[in-house]
Scaffold this motif. Structure first.
Motif, PDB file in Angstrom:
ATOM      1  N   LEU A  21      17.146  10.656  -2.809  1.00 30.80           N
ATOM      2  CA  LEU A  21      16.188  10.361  -4.142  1.00 30.80           C
ATOM      3  C   LEU A  21      16.012   8.946  -4.353  1.00 30.80           C
ATOM      4  CD1 LEU A  21      15.381  11.517  -6.729  1.00 30.80           C
ATOM      5  CD2 LEU A  21      17.728  11.203  -7.732  1.00 30.80           C
ATOM      6  N   VAL A  22      16.910   8.012  -3.978  1.00 29.13           N
ATOM      7  CA  VAL A  22      16.421   6.586  -4.164  1.00 29.13           C
ATOM      8  C   VAL A  22      15.501   6.258  -3.335  1.00 29.13           C
ATOM      9  CG1 VAL A  22      17.494   4.308  -3.949  1.00 29.13           C
ATOM     10  CG2 VAL A  22      18.784   6.161  -4.998  1.00 29.13           C
ATOM     11  N   LEU A  23      15.402   6.573  -1.985  1.00 29.43           N
ATOM     12  CA  LEU A  23      14.490   6.047  -1.063  1.00 29.43           C
ATOM     13  C   LEU A  23      13.261   6.784  -1.050  1.00 29.43           C
ATOM     14  CD1 LEU A  23      14.234   4.817   2.029  1.00 29.43           C
ATOM     15  CD2 LEU A  23      14.469   7.158   2.757  1.00 29.43           C
ATOM     16  N   LEU A  24      13.246   7.930  -1.769  1.00 32.64           N
ATOM     17  CA  LEU A  24      11.809   8.629  -2.139  1.00 32.64           C
ATOM     18  C   LEU A  24      11.180   7.924  -3.263  1.00 32.64           C
ATOM     19  CD1 LEU A  24      12.716  10.725   0.078  1.00 32.64           C
ATOM     20  CD2 LEU A  24      12.021  12.397  -1.291  1.00 32.64           C
ATOM     21  N   ILE A  25      12.100   7.594  -4.265  1.00 33.83           N
ATOM     22  CA  ILE A  25      11.601   6.895  -5.605  1.00 33.83           C
ATOM     23  C   ILE A  25      10.617   5.722  -5.263  1.00 33.83           C
ATOM     24  CG2 ILE A  25      12.132   5.798  -7.530  1.00 33.83           C
ATOM     25  CD1 ILE A  25      14.365   7.900  -8.126  1.00 33.83           C
ATOM     26  N   PHE A  26      11.231   4.954  -4.321  1.00 30.69           N
ATOM     27  CA  PHE A  26      10.563   4.085  -3.871  1.00 30.69           C
ATOM     28  C   PHE A  26       9.513   3.894  -2.856  1.00 30.69           C
ATOM     29  CE2 PHE A  26      14.617   2.297  -5.792  1.00 30.69           C
ATOM     30  CZ  PHE A  26      14.178   0.928  -6.652  1.00 30.69           C
ATOM     31  N   PHE A  27       9.594   4.847  -1.786  1.00 36.26           N
ATOM     32  CA  PHE A  27       8.794   4.752  -0.694  1.00 36.26           C
ATOM     33  C   PHE A  27       8.132   6.151  -0.597  1.00 36.26           C
ATOM     34  CE2 PHE A  27      12.305   1.820   0.178  1.00 36.26           C
ATOM     35  CZ  PHE A  27      11.651   0.644   0.311  1.00 36.26           C
ATOM     36  N   LEU A  28       8.150   7.111  -1.249  1.00 30.95           N
ATOM     37  CA  LEU A  28       7.473   8.360  -1.031  1.00 30.95           C
ATOM     38  C   LEU A  28       6.154   8.288  -1.725  1.00 30.95           C
ATOM     39  CD1 LEU A  28       7.120  10.884   0.716  1.00 30.95           C
ATOM     40  CD2 LEU A  28       8.070  12.182  -1.462  1.00 30.95           C
ATOM     41  N   PRO A  29       4.941   8.299  -0.978  1.00 35.34           N
ATOM     42  CA  PRO A  29       3.510   8.224  -1.853  1.00 35.34           C
ATOM     43  C   PRO A  29       3.165   9.706  -1.992  1.00 35.34           C
ATOM     44  CG  PRO A  29       3.317   7.614   0.430  1.00 35.34           C
ATOM     45  CD  PRO A  29       4.735   7.743   0.350  1.00 35.34           C
ATOM     46  N   GLU A  30       2.110   9.846  -2.706  1.00 38.19           N
ATOM     47  CA  GLU A  30       1.602  11.106  -2.958  1.00 38.19           C
ATOM     48  C   GLU A  30       0.763  11.589  -1.832  1.00 38.19           C
ATOM     49  OE1 GLU A  30       1.014  14.584  -4.162  1.00 38.19           O
ATOM     50  OE2 GLU A  30       2.076  13.591  -5.650  1.00 38.19           O
ATOM     51  N   THR A  31       1.062  12.784  -1.385  1.00 38.67           N
ATOM     52  CA  THR A  31       0.238  13.224  -0.328  1.00 38.67           C
ATOM     53  C   THR A  31      -0.986  14.249  -0.540  1.00 38.67           C
ATOM     54  OG1 THR A  31       1.551  14.921   0.380  1.00 38.67           O
ATOM     55  CG2 THR A  31       2.215  12.812   1.264  1.00 38.67           C
ATOM     56  N   SER A  32      -0.764  14.624  -1.773  1.00 33.45           N
ATOM     57  CA  SER A  32      -2.111  15.651  -2.095  1.00 33.45           C
ATOM     58  C   SER A  32      -3.297  15.022  -2.301  1.00 33.45           C
ATOM     59  CB  SER A  32      -1.744  16.525  -3.351  1.00 33.45           C
ATOM     60  OG  SER A  32      -2.662  17.296  -3.628  1.00 33.45           O
TER      61      SER A  32
ATOM     62  N   GLU B 142       0.916  -1.308  -0.026  1.00 27.67           N
ATOM     63  CA  GLU B 142      -0.080   0.086   0.053  1.00 27.67           C
ATOM     64  C   GLU B 142       0.851   1.182   0.097  1.00 27.67           C
ATOM     65  OE1 GLU B 142      -2.898   2.562   2.981  1.00 27.67           O
ATOM     66  OE2 GLU B 142      -2.553   0.265   3.238  1.00 27.67           O
ATOM     67  N   LEU B 143       2.028   1.249   0.914  1.00 23.83           N
ATOM     68  CA  LEU B 143       2.930   2.413   0.859  1.00 23.83           C
ATOM     69  C   LEU B 143       3.465   2.576  -0.495  1.00 23.83           C
ATOM     70  CD1 LEU B 143       4.549   4.499   2.426  1.00 23.83           C
ATOM     71  CD2 LEU B 143       6.310   2.661   2.890  1.00 23.83           C
ATOM     72  N   MET B 144       4.031   1.721  -1.276  1.00 25.61           N
ATOM     73  CA  MET B 144       4.661   1.619  -2.516  1.00 25.61           C
ATOM     74  C   MET B 144       3.799   1.753  -3.757  1.00 25.61           C
ATOM     75  SD  MET B 144       7.645  -1.117  -1.761  1.00 25.61           S
ATOM     76  CE  MET B 144       8.456  -0.915  -3.366  1.00 25.61           C
ATOM     77  N   ARG B 145       2.405   1.656  -3.598  1.00 25.24           N
ATOM     78  CA  ARG B 145       1.655   1.557  -4.682  1.00 25.24           C
ATOM     79  C   ARG B 145       1.614   3.045  -5.443  1.00 25.24           C
ATOM     80  NH1 ARG B 145      -3.885  -0.040  -3.182  1.00 25.24           N
ATOM     81  NH2 ARG B 145      -3.819   1.993  -2.103  1.00 25.24           N
ATOM     82  N   ASP B 146       1.634   4.156  -4.469  1.00 26.85           N
ATOM     83  CA  ASP B 146       1.450   5.380  -4.856  1.00 26.85           C
ATOM     84  C   ASP B 146       2.612   6.283  -5.294  1.00 26.85           C
ATOM     85  OD1 ASP B 146      -0.486   6.853  -6.150  1.00 26.85           O
ATOM     86  OD2 ASP B 146      -1.210   8.049  -4.579  1.00 26.85           O
ATOM     87  N   THR B 147       3.979   5.495  -5.137  1.00 26.53           N
ATOM     88  CA  THR B 147       5.287   5.991  -5.274  1.00 26.53           C
ATOM     89  C   THR B 147       5.503   6.095  -7.033  1.00 26.53           C
ATOM     90  OG1 THR B 147       6.541   4.024  -5.005  1.00 26.53           O
ATOM     91  CG2 THR B 147       5.881   5.067  -3.179  1.00 26.53           C
ATOM     92  N   VAL B 148       6.682   6.487  -7.143  1.00 27.98           N
ATOM     93  CA  VAL B 148       7.209   6.815  -8.581  1.00 27.98           C
ATOM     94  C   VAL B 148       7.475   5.232  -8.958  1.00 27.98           C
ATOM     95  CG1 VAL B 148       9.278   7.340 -10.004  1.00 27.98           C
ATOM     96  CG2 VAL B 148       8.179   9.067  -8.325  1.00 27.98           C
ATOM     97  N   PHE B 149       8.078   4.574  -8.245  1.00 28.45           N
ATOM     98  CA  PHE B 149       8.421   3.138  -8.404  1.00 28.45           C
ATOM     99  C   PHE B 149       7.198   2.377  -8.435  1.00 28.45           C
ATOM    100  CE2 PHE B 149       8.669  -1.228  -6.656  1.00 28.45           C
ATOM    101  CZ  PHE B 149       9.697  -1.893  -7.603  1.00 28.45           C
ATOM    102  N   GLY B 150       6.103   2.648  -7.708  1.00 27.28           N
ATOM    103  CA  GLY B 150       4.667   1.936  -7.941  1.00 27.28           C
ATOM    104  C   GLY B 150       4.131   2.245  -9.184  1.00 27.28           C
ATOM    105  N   HIS B 151       4.043   3.361  -9.881  1.00 28.13           N
ATOM    106  CA  HIS B 151       3.460   3.819 -10.954  1.00 28.13           C
ATOM    107  C   HIS B 151       4.291   3.254 -12.126  1.00 28.13           C
ATOM    108  CE1 HIS B 151       0.527   6.456  -8.981  1.00 28.13           C
ATOM    109  NE2 HIS B 151       1.553   7.569  -8.656  1.00 28.13           N
ATOM    110  N   PHE B 152       5.730   3.093 -11.828  1.00 27.71           N
ATOM    111  CA  PHE B 152       6.523   2.448 -13.193  1.00 27.71           C
ATOM    112  C   PHE B 152       5.962   0.880 -13.237  1.00 27.71           C
ATOM    113  CE2 PHE B 152      10.283  -0.014 -14.347  1.00 27.71           C
ATOM    114  CZ  PHE B 152      10.376   0.589 -15.606  1.00 27.71           C
TER     115      PHE B 152
END
Length: 573
Positions: free
Chosen positions: A299-310, A3-13
């Motif tokens: 940058l690497v951490l955020l690509i894999f684990f930062l979801p959209e918050t808006s 659920e955390l990774m789904r809305d990240t850059v990695f998840g979208h890829f």
């Protein structure tokens, strides 16, 4: 974790290359779920009035005063054949549509009050982890200013420039991250964009630009890239607080803002410490390489684990998925409807004009921004005195001088427990049943913080002498942490509460003003401390800070009355 990774850059890829078979959303698992949560009130308003909000107060008054025959068709029974000729029905909800003003649009909403995709409903673990990522990003960018300062003497030798010119590498970076949020912060509020593309995109460019900065062949090239990196890397410095506001309700937001504030303090504090040892070993370029490595890791951490918050962007993308899944092109959401009418001129107005106009037209915004800017400027000019004190008076080497900044960090950590206790025992009980608080109730911690700044400057200035142990000025420096922490947290919570509709613009204006002071003050720091001496130079800054002490007291007493005379401030509380 999925659920955390789904809305990240990695998840979208991953979703892109698997055609949506992995990291599926609720509507992809159950294609009918959205029908149970159509916002029927907004759909009705769209059908009758062409907007999601319905009639304004003025229109309602005009309608009530009009004769019955001219009232809206919604007041007429559908059975009237002549009326039916002028009406259509929505194919989804069956809602009658006014053919003159209405639109056949079905409004998509959240899947109930407990929708897990709504940021305010995220699990505690997810909220804490995302807050940690925002803090790491803030720390990584903020350290870029002070980490350079450790190498200014090496810059002087390498490029053959004066001390003041070498300081421009610091001030231009700070000026850059003051100007950047004027563009990046409002862009992140646009539903089509969101916060993640701004964070990830700018951080990627920020990391890349460190290479030509470190390899600069002349001083002009160094200054150019220092400004560009500050400008590009700046979004989180103004928008980080908005991201935290996305995931925490107002009642709990101050706790997270407090932790974020510590991350912001750690950047300038740890910069000279990390940079000092690097310069000793390898020269000034290694401060830039360290900055690149730290931000590259972030940058690497955020690509894999930062979801959209808006929440507006999340709801907009859900609506796009539903249109694709169902083939129903009339599905819309409120953020999308609002964004449809935003012209390029309006976006430019929000980004470039509104933060400045609010700053100078709103007395509350002007006073608080000026106060925070002064404190920020004092911080950077005061930092320039540390080499004079700990290298010149106490004989520290460059690495040991960086350790002297740890007193500021310790002070920031010490102030957290009593501040959180105050929030829990005093502030939280004052929220009403709707989770609202009078904005002025955010200001009392600033009463204490306002006195801590001059205490620090007087203590530090007059205890910095060879006859007094070096621990004394370091202990005095901790009071600056008390003051900045309490002042920044009060202001950064008060302004969004007082100006909820213009929070992004108000905070962008705050960042611009404080960064302007932070960029300008260090240019005369060396001359000031050299000519006046450490004691009187620090005392001059202390007297200046005393002049601003009444501001939080005045706003606590008269802020409500001032807001009532403002067209932009909140007036209902």
């Amino acid at each position: 974790m999925a659920e955390l990774m789904r809305d990240t850059v990695f998840g979208h890829f991953v979703r892109l290359i698997t055609n949506g078979r992995m990291f599926q959303y609720a509507e992809e698992r159950d294609p009918t779920i959205w029908k149970r949560y159509v916002d029927r009130e907004q759909t009705k308003n769209m059908a009758l009035y062409g907007n999601a909000e319905g009639l304004s107060n003025e229109e309602k008054a005009d309608k009530d005063d009009a004769p019955f025959s001219s009232k809206d068709s919604s007041q007429t029974q559908v059975g009237n054949g002549e009326e039916q000729e002028h009406q259509l029905s929505s194919t989804i909800t069956g809602q009658r549509i006014d053919t003159e003003k209405g639109r056949d649009i079905t409004m998509v909403s959240w899947y109930g009050d407990n929708d897990p995709e709504m940021p305010l409903n995220w699990s505690t673990f997810k909220k804490v982890f995302v807050t940690f990522e925002i803090c790491l990003l803030t720390f990584s960018v903020y350290i870029g200013s002070a980490i350079y300062s450790a190498g200014t003497e090496d810059v002087v030798r390498t490029f053959g420039v004066s001390q003041v010119k070498a300081t421009l590498g610091l001030t231009l970076f700070v000026a850059g991250y003051g100007l950047g949020p004027m563009i990046w912060a409002p862009m992140s509020e646009i539903p089509y964009v969101g916060r993640n593309p701004i964070y990830i995109g700018t951080l990627f460019v920020f990391v890349i630009l460190q290479v030509p900065t470190a390899l600069a062949v002349n001083f002009a090239m160094l200054l150019c890239f220092r400004f560009l990196t500050g400008f590009i890397g700046s979004p989180v410095l103004a928008t980080g607080g908005a991201s935290i506001g996305d995931i925490f309700a107002p009642k709990k937001r101050a706790y997270a803002i407090g932790i974020w504030g510590i991350a912001a303090v750690c950047g300038p504090v740890m910069g000279p410490l990390v940079g000092g040892f690097a310069v000793q070993a390898r020269g000034w370029t290694w401060t830039i390489w360290e900055l690149m490595w730290l931000c590259g890791f972030s940058l690497v951490l955020l690509i894999f684990f930062l979801p959209e918050t808006s929440s507006t962007n999340i709801l907009y993308r859900r609506t796009k998925r539903l249109r694709k899944l169902t083939g129903i092109q009339s599905l819309r959401c409120q953020p999308e409807i609002m964004a449809e009418h935003m012209t390029g001129k309006e976006i430019a107005l929000i980004a470039l004009v509104r933060p400045i106009t609010l700053n100078f037209k709103e007395p509350i915004v002007l006073l608080l921004n000026l106060y925070i800017a002064l404190v920020y400027g004092l911080l950077y000019i005061w930092f320039e005195s540390f080499p004079i004190v700990f290298l010149g008076i106490y004989g520290f080497d460059l690495g040991q001088e960086g350790l002297a900044f740890l007193g500021i960090l310790v002070g920031a950590i010490i102030v957290i427990p009593p501040f959180f206790y105050y929030l829990y025992k005093v502030v939280e009980p004052q929220f009403n049943e709707n989770g609202e608080l009078q904005p002025e109730k955010r200001l009392p911690p600033a009463f204490v913080g306002a006195f801590c700044i001059p205490v620090c400057l007087f203590w530090f200035g007059w205890s910095s002498r060879a006859s007094i142990h070096w621990i004394m000025p370091i202990i005095g420096s901790s009071f600056f942490s008390f003051g900045t922490f309490l002042l920044f947290n009060s202001v950064l919570n008060y302004l969004p509460d007082a100006y909820p509709e213009y929070a992004a613009s108000v905070l962008a204006g705050n960042d611009l003003m404080r960064s302007s002071f932070g960029a300008g003050f260090p240019l005369f720091a060396n001359a000031m401390y050299t000519n006046l001496g450490v004691g009187w130079a620090s005392s001059t800054l202390g007297f200046l800070s005393i002049a601003f002490i009444p501001i939080p007291f005045l706003l606590y007493r008269y802020g409500k009355q001032i807001r009532k005379h403002s067209k932009n401030a909140r007036q209902d509380f």
